[in-house]
Design a protein around this motif. Structure first.
Motif, PDB file in Angstrom:
ATOM      1  N   LEU A  73      75.947  13.939 -17.636  1.00  0.00           N
ATOM      2  CA  LEU A  73      77.085  14.402 -18.424  1.00  0.00           C
ATOM      3  C   LEU A  73      77.959  15.410 -17.691  1.00  0.00           C
ATOM      4  N   SER A  74      77.424  16.094 -16.695  1.00  0.00           N
ATOM      5  CA  SER A  74      78.228  17.090 -15.994  1.00  0.00           C
ATOM      6  C   SER A  74      79.427  16.476 -15.281  1.00  0.00           C
ATOM      7  N   ASP A  75      79.309  15.211 -14.847  1.00  0.00           N
ATOM      8  CA  ASP A  75      80.438  14.559 -14.168  1.00  0.00           C
ATOM      9  C   ASP A  75      80.710  13.138 -14.656  1.00  0.00           C
ATOM     10  N   GLY A  76      79.914  12.648 -15.620  1.00  0.00           N
ATOM     11  CA  GLY A  76      80.136  11.324 -16.186  1.00  0.00           C
ATOM     12  C   GLY A  76      79.676  10.168 -15.316  1.00  0.00           C
ATOM     13  N   VAL A  77      78.935  10.446 -14.253  1.00  0.00           N
ATOM     14  CA  VAL A  77      78.516   9.403 -13.319  1.00  0.00           C
ATOM     15  C   VAL A  77      77.167   8.824 -13.719  1.00  0.00           C
ATOM     16  N   VAL A  78      77.030   7.484 -13.632  1.00  0.00           N
ATOM     17  CA  VAL A  78      75.737   6.828 -13.813  1.00  0.00           C
ATOM     18  C   VAL A  78      74.939   7.071 -12.537  1.00  0.00           C
ATOM     19  N   VAL A  79      73.783   7.743 -12.677  1.00  0.00           N
ATOM     20  CA  VAL A  79      72.987   8.142 -11.514  1.00  0.00           C
ATOM     21  C   VAL A  79      71.654   7.407 -11.425  1.00  0.00           C
ATOM     22  N   GLY A  80      71.435   6.445 -12.310  1.00  0.00           N
ATOM     23  CA  GLY A  80      70.186   5.707 -12.238  1.00  0.00           C
ATOM     24  C   GLY A  80      69.927   4.899 -13.484  1.00  0.00           C
ATOM     25  N   THR A  81      68.672   4.532 -13.632  1.00  0.00           N
ATOM     26  CA  THR A  81      68.257   3.713 -14.760  1.00  0.00           C
ATOM     27  C   THR A  81      66.832   4.082 -15.159  1.00  0.00           C
ATOM     28  N   THR A  82      66.500   3.837 -16.398  1.00  0.00           N
ATOM     29  CA  THR A  82      65.145   4.003 -16.903  1.00  0.00           C
ATOM     30  C   THR A  82      64.989   3.082 -18.097  1.00  0.00           C
ATOM     31  N   SER A  83      63.756   2.842 -18.510  1.00  0.00           N
ATOM     32  CA  SER A  83      63.514   1.883 -19.596  1.00  0.00           C
ATOM     33  C   SER A  83      62.344   2.299 -20.472  1.00  0.00           C
ATOM     34  N   LEU A  84      62.424   1.897 -21.717  1.00  0.00           N
ATOM     35  CA  LEU A  84      61.249   1.740 -22.563  1.00  0.00           C
ATOM     36  C   LEU A  84      60.908   0.265 -22.436  1.00  0.00           C
ATOM     37  N   TYR A  85      59.682  -0.048 -22.022  1.00  0.00           N
ATOM     38  CA  TYR A  85      59.351  -1.452 -21.832  1.00  0.00           C
ATOM     39  C   TYR A  85      57.896  -1.705 -22.208  1.00  0.00           C
ATOM     40  N   GLU A  86      57.483  -2.965 -22.077  1.00  0.00           N
ATOM     41  CA  GLU A  86      56.166  -3.368 -22.578  1.00  0.00           C
ATOM     42  C   GLU A  86      56.020  -2.898 -24.021  1.00  0.00           C
ATOM     43  N   ILE A  87      57.101  -3.025 -24.785  1.00  0.00           N
ATOM     44  CA  ILE A  87      57.096  -2.583 -26.185  1.00  0.00           C
ATOM     45  C   ILE A  87      56.206  -3.517 -26.992  1.00  0.00           C
ATOM     46  N   ASN A  88      55.186  -2.957 -27.634  1.00  0.00           N
ATOM     47  CA  ASN A  88      54.228  -3.743 -28.401  1.00  0.00           C
ATOM     48  C   ASN A  88      54.092  -3.137 -29.802  1.00  0.00           C
ATOM     49  N   ALA A  90      52.749  -4.223 -32.529  1.00  0.00           N
ATOM     50  CA  ALA A  90      51.449  -4.384 -33.176  1.00  0.00           C
ATOM     51  C   ALA A  90      50.483  -3.271 -32.779  1.00  0.00           C
ATOM     52  N   TYR A  91      50.563  -2.835 -31.533  1.00  0.00           N
ATOM     53  CA  TYR A  91      49.684  -1.773 -31.056  1.00  0.00           C
ATOM     54  C   TYR A  91      50.362  -0.403 -31.083  1.00  0.00           C
ATOM     55  N   ARG A  92      51.639  -0.374 -31.487  1.00  0.00           N
ATOM     56  CA  ARG A  92      52.419   0.864 -31.580  1.00  0.00           C
ATOM     57  C   ARG A  92      52.410   1.622 -30.260  1.00  0.00           C
ATOM     58  N   ARG A  93      52.650   0.857 -29.183  1.00  0.00           N
ATOM     59  CA  ARG A  93      52.673   1.447 -27.854  1.00  0.00           C
ATOM     60  C   ARG A  93      53.820   0.879 -27.043  1.00  0.00           C
ATOM     61  N   CYS A  94      54.192   1.623 -26.004  1.00  0.00           N
ATOM     62  CA  CYS A  94      55.184   1.158 -25.049  1.00  0.00           C
ATOM     63  C   CYS A  94      54.984   1.933 -23.764  1.00  0.00           C
ATOM     64  N   GLU A  95      55.766   1.588 -22.762  1.00  0.00           N
ATOM     65  CA  GLU A  95      55.740   2.305 -21.492  1.00  0.00           C
ATOM     66  C   GLU A  95      57.132   2.849 -21.206  1.00  0.00           C
ATOM     67  N   ILE A  96      57.165   3.899 -20.419  1.00  0.00           N
ATOM     68  CA  ILE A  96      58.413   4.374 -19.837  1.00  0.00           C
ATOM     69  C   ILE A  96      58.333   4.043 -18.359  1.00  0.00           C
ATOM     70  N   GLY A  97      59.363   3.408 -17.852  1.00  0.00           N
ATOM     71  CA  GLY A  97      59.323   3.079 -16.437  1.00  0.00           C
ATOM     72  C   GLY A  97      60.576   2.384 -15.977  1.00  0.00           C
ATOM     73  N   SER A  98      60.425   1.645 -14.880  1.00  0.00           N
ATOM     74  CA  SER A  98      61.555   1.035 -14.199  1.00  0.00           C
ATOM     75  C   SER A  98      62.626   2.112 -13.997  1.00  0.00           C
ATOM     76  N   THR A  99      62.155   3.268 -13.567  1.00  0.00           N
ATOM     77  CA  THR A  99      63.013   4.435 -13.402  1.00  0.00           C
ATOM     78  C   THR A  99      63.406   4.600 -11.938  1.00  0.00           C
ATOM     79  N   PHE A 100      64.687   4.769 -11.706  1.00  0.00           N
ATOM     80  CA  PHE A 100      65.198   5.024 -10.368  1.00  0.00           C
ATOM     81  C   PHE A 100      66.424   5.915 -10.507  1.00  0.00           C
ATOM     82  N   TYR A 101      66.411   7.012  -9.757  1.00  0.00           N
ATOM     83  CA  TYR A 101      67.566   7.903  -9.730  1.00  0.00           C
ATOM     84  C   TYR A 101      68.097   7.984  -8.301  1.00  0.00           C
ATOM     85  N   ARG A 102      69.398   8.128  -8.180  1.00  0.00           N
ATOM     86  CA  ARG A 102      69.992   8.364  -6.865  1.00  0.00           C
ATOM     87  C   ARG A 102      69.368   9.628  -6.269  1.00  0.00           C
TER      88      ARG A 102
END
Length: 195
Positions: A73-88, A90-102
């Protein structure tokens, strides 16, 4: 558990769910630091981006992933990506990952701000467990995960095959709902120091 695909924002970052209008900004954010991609399960730089982007959108359509562009937000630039994934649900679980920052976005407020938003979103939706996993050889990532307040749970041997063909051991960390209040408070204190 139903995790909504909505933007998430605090004072530092805005996490924007992938959509076509973000494609070029995300591509620009990821097209760097090829050495860092060498230990990732799948690459998203250069010629690898289009296949990675298509797979992320397909997983979103299937309801197993919410992929986010990370906008500083300080400069409005997209600096990477991240995800909530393996969303399940039924088991009320997920992962945080596929994260990459410049590289210039690493080591400061970006990662704890993103993790605070993602963890809060998952637990508010009814998750009882959120995992954060990383390559067992990535000691820097493991240290960052521990600093967030996640608990180390062990190593899964030869858990994934990376895009380079290496059999990867995966270090597993998790935050469960019982841990969340203390983890949340710790992250809030860290983020307050950046204000």
């Amino acid at each position: 558990m139903r995790i909504a695909t909505v933007p998430l924002q605090d004072r530092f970052v805005r996490l924007e769910p992938f959509e076509d209008g973000l494609r070029d900004e995300v591509r620009a954010a990821l097209d760097c630091d090829q050495a860092a991609w060498a230990i990732m399960v799948g690459p998203a730089w250069g010629e690898h981006f289009d296949g990675w982007w298509t797979a992320a959108l397909a997983a979103m359509q299937a309801g197993t992933r919410i992929a986010y562009a990370v906008r500083r937000l300080s400069d409005g630039v997209v600096v990477g990506t991240t995800s909530l994934y393996e969303i399940n649900p039924a088991y009320r679980r997920c992962e945080i990952g596929s994260t990459f920052y410049r590289p210039e976005a690493r080591g400061g407020v970006i990662n704890p701000a993103c993790k605070r938003l993602l963890l809060g979103h998952a637990f508010e939706a009814g998750a009882v467990r959120v995992e954060i996993i990383t390559d067992a050889i990535n000691t820097q990532s493991q240290a960052a995960i521990l600093k967030l307040g996640a608990k180390a749970e062990g190593v899964l041997r030869k858990h994934k095959i990376t895009w380079t063909g290496r059999a990867r051991d995966t270090a597993v960390f998790a935050v469960i709902d019982d841990d969340w209040p203390a983890v949340r408070d710790g992250l809030d204190r860290r983020l307050a120091a950046f204000a």
